[in-house]
Design an enzyme around this catalytic site. Structure first.
Site, PDB file in Angstrom:
ATOM      1  N   SER A 134      -0.090 120.771  22.033  1.00  0.00           N
ATOM      2  CA  SER A 134       0.680 121.368  23.131  1.00  0.00           C
ATOM      3  C   SER A 134       2.054 121.722  22.580  1.00  0.00           C
ATOM      4  CB  SER A 134       0.858 120.373  24.268  1.00  0.00           C
ATOM      5  OG  SER A 134       1.851 119.418  23.934  1.00  0.00           O
ATOM      6  N   ASP A 135       2.725 122.686  23.179  1.00  0.00           N
ATOM      7  CA  ASP A 135       4.134 122.866  22.869  1.00  0.00           C
ATOM      8  C   ASP A 135       4.829 121.576  23.328  1.00  0.00           C
ATOM      9  OD1 ASP A 135       6.598 123.845  22.118  1.00  0.00           O
ATOM     10  OD2 ASP A 135       6.305 125.794  23.055  1.00  0.00           O
TER      11      ASP A 135
END
Ligand SMILES: *[C@@H]1O[C@H](CO)[C@@H](O)[C@H](O)[C@H]1NC(C)=O
Ligand SMILES: *[C@@H]1O[C@H](CO)[C@@H](O)[C@H](O)[C@H]1NC(C)=O
Ligand SMILES: *[C@@H]1O[C@H](CO)[C@@H](O)[C@H](O)[C@H]1NC(C)=O
Ligand SMILES: *[C@@H]1O[C@H](CO)[C@@H](O)[C@H](O)[C@H]1NC(C)=O
Ligand SMILES: *[C@@H]1O[C@H](CO)[C@@H](O)[C@H](O)[C@H]1NC(C)=O
Ligand SMILES: *[C@@H]1O[C@H](CO)[C@@H](O)[C@H](O)[C@H]1NC(C)=O
Ligand SMILES: *[C@@H]1O[C@H](CO)[C@@H](O)[C@H](O)[C@H]1NC(C)=O
Length: 796
Positions: free
Chosen positions: A313-314
């Site tokens: 994920s960012d």
């Protein structure tokens, strides 16, 4: 001849330096599968397949230990001899300080700073992109070997530069999906070590969005990775903050058509042909669902693009699913949704904190976690992390001597030279003749600051030099003044001094534009004009100086400098992006004619009036009904300041089509027996076929032979851009699209030829409203500068 005794002494010294660097870094003595106590696990057995080893490792872990793996900052598992690991390192255009996995505090205290990506893209040189990826990988491995970096890096950023205000557009290869795809492929292949792996030295230079066929498996590369690259941010991420919208909660409303021909192609190429081993899902929602929780979006790469790797994920993008987007009712639902959708690791601690309760509540099964762990460990295994002492591995000899080498510094210089774009050159004022002037003034708040040369995601350069330094090393008498206090240029306090400096010099170079106070992560621009009183400074200096001035523009985003384009007192305009540590020298070489500029803009430069377009409107296609002008050269039909692909040279170039077909018959390439059934008719009688119904695209390929003549007295690199204009059979047909490009070397008054391979299924097709590609029948126009060539596609 070497003096042998001296040489030996050097070796001993080098060895001692190495030993001390090892012992001074406690992390470094730790590595998985260390003999004698921890080397006999099956996951350490290099004869076993990667998946077997990963499964074996996962089978040895407790639930608690498994959950500890779901963060970028992974804690050690001492009983198995596995040390902690930081997944997050950054390397967009050189090893960068942004990720906690990288440290410049050690035996290596700098690394080569290449130009920010948008300028490197402007070179349109695939070989250069590949070599930069390879060079960064060498420096990354070297830093890993001395405990100053991880093996997993979160680059490249290949989101489409959709809106000129975007603060991170500078990090990307620009607005064109075909160029972004090509950049992704070569950067990733270089970065993941294709240079080092046996039998894979030849790069695929064709078919950036080609469909993967079963028979392609035969030449699948070795699983080994030198470093792991990550294509980010999946998908439709290109807004930081605009009005009430911000990246953490923005819902990107995207049509199937735009997704298919704009937002997704770079990711597909990055995975399918670049063989990237990581994808990062973005903060934003895509049509109402957070990207990191969209199973269809995260499944597609594995199911359709043969993705083998992990999805991160960012940073904190799993937390935002609950906290900003309110997409779930509880944190446990957020971690469950993201994990089950296919997010394997969460940058941040959100999964660590909430996964246990999510399992207790039955929202997550242990098998879901196992799946993520197998993806994660498989990448670490392919990197050789579980093969014992990294110093003994294939890349074990890389160290400080491989960082900031003269070869890498020369490549950084070469990238800046090749990328810089000449936008205006009235009366051929450039290049300046070295012996026809005695003094040069360099003016501007950006011109004398070595720390602004790299833009976002920079590291510590080997040899920090400002633009002014570059001129000083080069020219006889140079003077400098800032003109404005800073880039914002809110006051004219420095103007008088700048006028005096300008008057005293034969020639004036004035450096204006943007830096990271104007455009960066979390900061989009609101205007396309030069910041503050920069424009006033420019006019004042232009009026005061003896000769028309040379304007140099910095920054990644387009600027509306139409006033300067029209003003005869501003003779030349150059765009230098963020040119990296050698940018000053490259600029001076170009201005004094030691290098012939050949860069081309990878983005459209819109006028200021474009800022009335809502930045949150993701639609690429123009819609006159609501006064929407469309985006990028493919769809925008309004006025431009400079167009995509613009860029001058000190030479003139003349093209000729040497060979290209006039007619292409689909007979024999359509599904057997279906005959006319596969033809689709639209209102005005034009026909098209669905690409799905073409049985053999390969047999339809043709190559376009092009001759390029350099009608000038300087040799130079020249970028050939071949576009196609397809019959407008459906709504949303692009105005034109890039078919292929090549940077060729040309000699003064010489001709050279190049050929561009065209796959009609890819390059002459367009996406329909359902995101499916169709091939229009009839006259397609190939264009090359002002030249055009018609290819008629027929069914008989
Ligand atoms: C490693 O795996 C191979 C293949 O299964 C096996 O033959 C070998 O004995 C294993 N080596 C060790 C040290 O267990
Ligand atoms: C990583 O985790 C360790 C504890 O496991 C902690 O000491 C360290 O500060 C963390 N690093 C970062 C960058 O959060
Ligand atoms: C989410 O909920 C919080 C508090 O309940 C609220 O402040 C915020 O505006 C909501 N965000 C969105 C995107 O709806
Ligand atoms: C997990 O659940 C327990 C029991 O309901 C609760 O006390 C605890 O606060 C929860 N932990 C987190 C991080 O939410
Ligand atoms: C150079 O730029 C940096 C970063 O923006 C800033 O901190 C520094 O003060 C500047 N130096 C000069 C001499 O202007
Ligand atoms: C520059 O100007 C912008 C907009 O006018 C402002 O938001 C920002 O704080 C200013 N930055 C500096 C460094 O003065
Ligand atoms: C492309 O880049 C490579 C690496 O810098 C260079 O050797 C080559 O000459 C460039 N090609 C052209 C045509 O400029």
């Amino acid at each position: 001849m070497h003096n042998h005794r001296f040489f030996f002494l050097l070796l001993v010294l080098q060895f001692l330096k190495l030993c001390s660097s090892f012992s001074s870094n406690p992390h470094h003595r730790l590595f998985p599968c260390k003999p004698p106590h921890h080397s006999s696990y099956p996951f350490c057995n290099t004869s076993l397949p990667i998946t077997t080893r990963a499964q074996s490792l996962v089978s040895l872990l407790t639930l608690h230990e498994k959950i500890q793996q779901l963060s970028d900052n992974v804690s050690a598992i001492p009983r198995l001899g596995i040390p902690s690991y930081e997944w997050w390192s950054e390397s967009l255009h050189g090893i960068a300080i942004n990720g906690p996995g990288v440290s410049f505090d050690g035996v290596i205290n700098s690394a080569t700073s290449f130009p920010q990506v948008i300028l490197t893209a402007a070179s349109f040189n695939r070989t250069l992109w590949f070599l930069i990826g390879s060079a960064i990988a060498v420096e990354g491995r070297a830093m890993y070997n001395v405990g100053q970096a991880g093996l997993t890096f979160w680059a490249p950023n290949i989101n489409i530069f959709r809106d000129p205000r975007w603060g991170r557009g500078q990090e990307t290869p620009g607005e064109d999906p075909m160029v972004a795809s090509a950049y992704a492929i070569d950067f990733v292949r270089g970065f993941q070590g294709a240079n080092w792996m046996s039998g894979s030295g030849i790069r695929n230079r064709f078919g950036e969005t080609r469909v993967l066929k079963d028979d392609d498996d035969g030449n699948r590369e070795d699983d080994d990775l030198m470093l792991s690259a990550c294509c980010k941010h999946l998908t439709a991420y290109d807004l930081e903050k605009w009005k009430k919208f911000n990246r953490y909660s923005f819902n990107a409303v995207v049509s199937e058509q735009d997704l298919a021909d704009t937002y997704q192609p770079p990711f597909r190429s990055c995975v399918e042909q670049g063989k990237a081993s990581c994808l990062m899902c973005s903060y934003n929602e895509v049509n109402g669902v957070p990207a990191c929780a969209r199973k269809d979006l995260l499944d597609q790469p594995r199911n359709e693009w043969a993705f083998k790797g992990y999805i991160t994920s960012d940073c904190d993008a799993v937390a935002t699913v609950f906290e900003y987007q309110n997409y779930t009712k509880t944190p446990e639902d957020a971690v469950a949704d993201a994990l089950k959708a296919g997010t394997d690791i969460n940058c941040g601690t959100y999964m660590l904190r909430h996964m246990l309760n999510a399992t207790k509540l039955g929202k997550v099964q242990e098998e879901d976690i196992d799946r993520a762990l197998i993806n994660l460990f498989s990448v670490q295994l392919r990197l050789g992390l579980f093969d014992g002492n990294p110093r003994k591995g294939k890349f074990g000899s890389l160290g400080p001597q491989n960082v900031c080498t003269s070869e890498h510094k020369k490549l950084a210089l070469e990238a800046a030279r090749q990328g810089i774009v000449l936008l205006k050159n009235d009366k051929k004022i450039l290049p300046l003749k070295k012996n026809e002037y005695s003094s040069l003034a360099v003016i501007g708040p950006l011109a004398n600051n070595a720390s602004k040369m790299g833009g976002g995601y920079s590291g510590i350069p080997c040899n920090p030099k400002s633009l002014f330094d570059g001129f000083q090393d080069y020219a006889k008498e140079t003077s400098y003044t800032a003109g404005c206090l800073d880039v914002n240029c809110t006051s004219d306090v420095g103007f008088d001094e700048a006028i005096l400096t300008a008057r005293k010099a034969d020639f004036v170079v004035i450096v204006l534009g943007l830096d990271l106070t104007q455009e960066t992560e979390d900061l989009d621009r609101v205007s396309l004009l030069l910041p503050g009183k920069q424009m006033a400074l420019l006019s004042t200096i232009a009026a005061a100086s003896k000769e028309p001035v040379i304007l140099v523009l910095t920054g990644g985003g387009p600027l509306d400098v139409s006033f300067a384009e029209k003003d005869p007192r501003i003779a030349s305009i150059l765009w230098i992006g963020y040119p990296g540590e050698a940018g000053g020298r490259a600029l001076a070489e170009i201005i004094f004619g030691d290098y012939n500029p050949g860069g081309r803009l990878p983005v459209t430069w819109y006028p200021q009036s474009f800022t009335s377009v809502p930045m949150n409107d993701m639609s690429m296609r123009a819609d006159s009904a609501r006064g929407y002008p469309g985006r990028t050269y493919r769809f925008y039909t309004g006025n431009v300041v400079y167009s995509f692909g613009q860029g001058l040279s000190y030479s003139n170039y003349v093209y000729e089509f040497l060979s290209a077909p006039n007619k292409l018959s689909l007979t024999g390439s359509l599904q057997a027996g279906s005959g006319r059934k596969v033809l689709h008719q639209v209102g005005d009688g034009l026909d098209y076929v669905n690409i799905d119904e073409v049985t053999s695209c390969d047999s339809l390929r043709f190559s376009v032979q092009i001759s390029v003549r350099n009608d000038g007295n300087m040799d130079g690199g020249h970028v050939v851009l071949l576009f196609s204009r397809v019959p407008k059979v459906i709504k949303g047909t692009p105005e034109k699209q890039l078919v292929g490009f090549d940077r060729v070397h040309t000699t003064s008054y010489g001709s050279t030829t190049t050929s561009i391979l065209v796959d009609p299924c890819v390059h002459l097709s367009i996406a329909n409203e359902y995101g499916k590609r169709i091939l229009p029948l009839g006259d397609h126009t190939l264009s090359l500068g002002d030249l055009e060539h018609l290819v008629s596609i027929e069914t008989n």
